[in-house]
Design an enzyme around this catalytic site. Structure first.
Site, PDB file in Angstrom:
ATOM      1  CD  GLU A 222     -19.702  -9.320  30.423  1.00 29.64           C
ATOM      2  OE1 GLU A 222     -19.136 -10.061  31.253  1.00 29.64           O
ATOM      3  OE2 GLU A 222     -19.087  -8.489  29.750  1.00 29.64           O
ATOM      4  CB  CYS A 256     -23.653 -12.934  37.208  1.00 31.93           C
ATOM      5  SG  CYS A 256     -23.259 -11.168  37.115  1.00 31.93           S
TER       6      CYS A 256
END
Length: 474
Positions: A222, A256
């Protein structure tokens, strides 16, 4: 060349016996029943609820300042909801799935059974140290695995607290939290885990995947990247600014899936700047000095962000601070728009990971979509529009890890949706059943019937097989 044993940090030296202990424990109890998995998830819920204040205080201390309310909203709440969701559904997820059998092999049966992989490794970043530890942990425990978690060295207070609290709830051969610096992280990534999940930068993701490849360890990465927010030409600018600035200012942009840049029709720019300034003042009346606004994690990242602004200004961009209160000593950096950007600027090449928001203009939706397609695939994409045909087109013609329409961020909080990147923004998925499947082996099983005709397919071959093949291959 490896360091002499006397020079190996204790935390590195302890990885091998810990990993071996978890592997042995898994073999002794390789497929815990649903009631045990639910009990493990209950332990996670109790850990979160009993330590809410201590967790928020530790994370704030690591950041220099982060609102306890922000930690509870962004980390505590989704962690708890994820654990509750898994507990409610894990028994159903565990059930074998019946599958169809080809006519030629009936009355045999087929099914998919789900079994734990074994020992799972999780590498946690600093920006959401609770949520990005607990989220994968919940998935791994629901799937019946043993788990080792490497915390970020940039959040040492929380890492120490989390290790101690997890140690109260789980035996170390079941769940173990490891703290330490880069050398510990590197040694951790080289362990032959049955699955490794890493959350962090794309640059470090290359190293993690390379290390995992030595053991053929499957990975979920990720990573992040530059997530665009596209605003349709006729969408209300004030409403777009509300969603975009909310997503950008959370955790001072250290998210993120924060909007990394905005694609605006060139006629919208002045109105968007004004709306963005008003929205920031609504969210943070005291500007960057507001008690609800987070600090940048450390001086290195603060200087990196200032460097982006200086580089952009030198190359002709205009820097528009949306609020006051910037403080170098407190590492508070005000939300800031940057106009007149181009791809030669560092701020348009690197993932920003801070409260800086470049504006890229377009003259048509074609141009906006081409701009996104010409860059690495993002972890998230945000589109603001009420026109269903255009929304469908954007969904069809763009590839991103996840999408929120007419807002930002909230797709990550939906436990039934997969979360994960694509290409440069990552690989693999977790959350909810998708996480359960990531940390499970979905094993195909064929159950032959006592009465079957497979003898017709076996040697010795002759006229019988010729006639059968003519029929089968017709």
């Amino acid at each position: 060349m490896s360091a002499p044993a006397s020079e190996v940090p204790p935390s590195v030296a302890g990885l091998d016996p810990l990993f071996d202990a978890q592997r042995v424990a898994f073999r002794r109890h390789a497929n815990p029943p649903a009631r045990e998995r639910k009990a493990h998830l209950d332990s996670i819920c109790r850990l979160l609820l009993d330590n809410s204040e201590a967790i928020a205080a530790a994370i704030s201390a690591d950041f220099g300042h982060r609102s306890a309310h922000e930690t509870r909203v962004l980390e505590m709440f989704p962690s708890l909801e994820g654990a509750k969701h898994a507990r409610a559904h894990v028994a159903k997820w565990m059930r074998p799935e019946r599958k169809s059998v080809s006519l030629w092999f009936q009355p045999a049966r087929a099914r998919v059974v789900k079994q734990p992989l074994g020992v799972v490794g999780i590498i946690v970043p600093w920006n959401y140290p609770l949520y990005l530890a607990v989220g994968p942990l919940v998935s791994a425990l629901a799937a019946g695995n043993r788990v080792m978690i490497k915390m970020s060295e940039l959040t040492p207070r929380f890492g120490e607290l989390f290790a101690e609290r997890v140690g109260r709830s789980f035996a170390r051969d079941h769940v173990a939290v490891i703290n330490g610096g880069v050398e510990v992280a590197q040694a951790f990534g080289r362990k032959p885990f049955d699955h490794l999940l890493f959350t962090g930068s794309t640059a470090v993701g290359h190293h993690v995947m390379r290390a995992a490849a030595e053991n053929l360890t499957p990975v979920t990465l990720e990573l992040g990247g530059k997530s665009p927010a596209i605003v349709a030409p006729d969408y209300p600018v004030e409403r777009a600014a509300r969603g975009i600035l909310f997503g950008k200012c959370l955790n001072a942009g250290q998210t993120c899936i924060a909007p990394d840049y905005v694609l605006l029709h060139e006629a919208q720019v002045p109105a968007f700047i004004e709306a963005a300034r008003n929205e920031v003042l609504q969210l943070y009346p005291g500007g960057a000095a507001s008690v609800d606004y987070s600090s940048i994690i450390n001086s290195r990242h603060y200087d990196r962000l200032q460097g982006y602004l200086e580089d952009a200004a030198l190359k002709g961009a205009q820097v528009v601070a949306l609020a006051g209160g910037t403080s170098e000593s407190g590492r508070k950096l005000a939300p800031t728009l940057i106009t007149g950007v181009n791809d030669t600027m560092r701020i348009m090449r690197d993932e920003i990971f801070g409260p800086l928001l470049p504006i890229v203009t377009y003259s048509s939706l074609d141009q906006a979509l081409d701009y996104v397609a010409d860059h690495p695939r993002p972890l998230a994409l945000y589109y603001f529009d009420h026109n269903r045909a255009r929304i469908r087109r954007v969904l069809d013609e763009s590839i991103a890890g996840g999408v929120t329409i007419n807002d930002t961020i909230f797709h990550i909080a939906q436990d039934d949706l997969p979360f994960g990147g694509v290409g440069a923004s990552g690989m693999g998925h977790y959350h909810g059943e998708h996480g359960f499947n990531t940390f499970s082996k979905r094993k195909g099983v064929f159950l032959q019937s006592r009465l079957n005709a497979t003898w017709m397919l076996k040697p010795p071959f002759g006229r019988r097989i010729e006639r059968l093949l003519r029929f089968m291959l017709r």
